[in-house]
Design an enzyme around this catalytic site. Structure first.
Site: not given
Length: 340
Positions: A256, A304, A316
């Site tokens: 990420c 994240h 993402h």
């Protein structure tokens, strides 16, 4: 790394909501802590999937710790190299200074070992006395300056060697941390794969369809944004469909934070490596004011991160086994939005 959860409806006005799968994670967590990661006869698909979700979340946290340790390793390698280079240059200065002092001592020895000031006083040439006395003063100053330079260089090389030793010790600690976090990530992912394999085929398929693939979606309308934010978003869109690979920063695969760093690098902006550091890489804005290119950090610990793409969507790298894709911005609790 939560895109396997059932998404909320896209849109900023509905706020951020926790999905049913996230609510079930608390029930699964207690069982998973005391039992192997496999679906037992009393487990429901929801609790098993929530346990997988928890394992993926823990793996992502460990991945960001791994990324941070690797970043520290690179920093320490540079510090070691600079300290060693400084020590080598200083050692050369010391060698040259010692050679100069040696030549001064040799000249005095060749003059008979008599102190130059005494030799001057015994001179039989009074006409050149003052000139020679001035030269003697200059020679004394030169010797004093040379000795001072030598002492300074010796202190500097001692400091450089101490810095190099400290950086080497820190580098070894970072190497150990990288290995430790790598084992943690691999263990969590192995447990998640084992648990997924114990689910019925239909549940495994629905797990993978929990959010859209991105490649099959019409890109959301970006809307207004900063020049570099829009440039970073264009780069991130080029990565759609590329696989999630933990610890990877592209271009073949991404985790990420690796995707965010790579996308902004294409826009000429250097971001730090970890999601926790990236959330502080600019000015924080309310979620309701998010613009394309803004960084959207998730969970309280920012473990994240994605990029706002407009239309209530983020782009993402979700989790292992999934590709870079679009998901609703409210797919999980948002902790911050950062405009770089």
């Amino acid at each position: 790394m939560v895109s396997h959860r059932r998404p909320t409806r896209p849109g900023l006005n509905r706020g951020v909501r926790v999905t049913v799968l996230s609510a079930a994670a608390a029930t699964a967590a207690a069982t998973l802590n005391a039992a192997p990661a496999s679906a037992g006869p009393g487990d429901t698909p929801e609790t098993a999937r929530a346990a997988v979700d928890r394992l993926y979340g823990e793996a992502e946290r460990a991945t960001e710790r791994y990324n941070a340790a690797r970043e520290n390793m690179d920093r320490m390698r540079g510090k070691v190299a600079r300290a060693q280079d400084s020590a080598a240059r200083t050692q050369q200065d010391i060698n040259e200074t010692r050679a100069l002092l040696g030549s001064m001592a040799g000249a005095q020895y060749r003059s008979g070992g008599i102190d130059p000031s005494v030799a001057l006083l015994l001179s039989s040439d009074p006409d050149t006395y003052l000139d020679r006395a001035a030269a003697l003063d200059r020679a004394g100053e030169r010797r004093a300056l040379t000795l001072h330079k030598l002492r300074t260089a010796q202190r500097k090389i001692a400091q450089s060697r101490a810095e190099a030793a400290g950086a080497l010790a820190a580098l070894e600690r970072d190497r150990a941390a990288v290995a430790r976090h790598k084992r943690t990530v691999e263990g969590k992912l192995a447990a998640a794969r084992h648990l997924l394999s114990s689910l019925p085929a239909a549940d495994r398929a629905s797990f993978g369809r929990a959010s859209r693939s991105g490649r099959e979606e019409t890109p959301p309308e970006a809307g207004p944004g900063s020049a570099r934010g829009l440039a970073a978003l264009r780069a991130a869109r080029q990565a759609l469909g590329r696989p999630y690979v933990w610890g990877a920063g592209g271009p073949a695969g991404f985790d990420c934070s690796g995707l965010m760093q790579w996308a902004y690098a294409q826009a000429g902006v250097a971001l730090p490596r970890t999601s926790q550091a990236q959330r502080y890489a600019g000015r924080m804005v309310p979620l309701s004011q998010a613009q394309p290119g803004d960084l959207v950090a998730y969970r309280a610990d920012a473990s994240h991160i994605g990029m706002y793409a407009g239309g209530g969507q983020v782009i993402h790298a979700p989790y292992p086994g999934a590709s870079v894709r679009y998901d609703p911005v409210g797919m999980m609790p948002v902790s911050s939005v950062t405009r770089v």
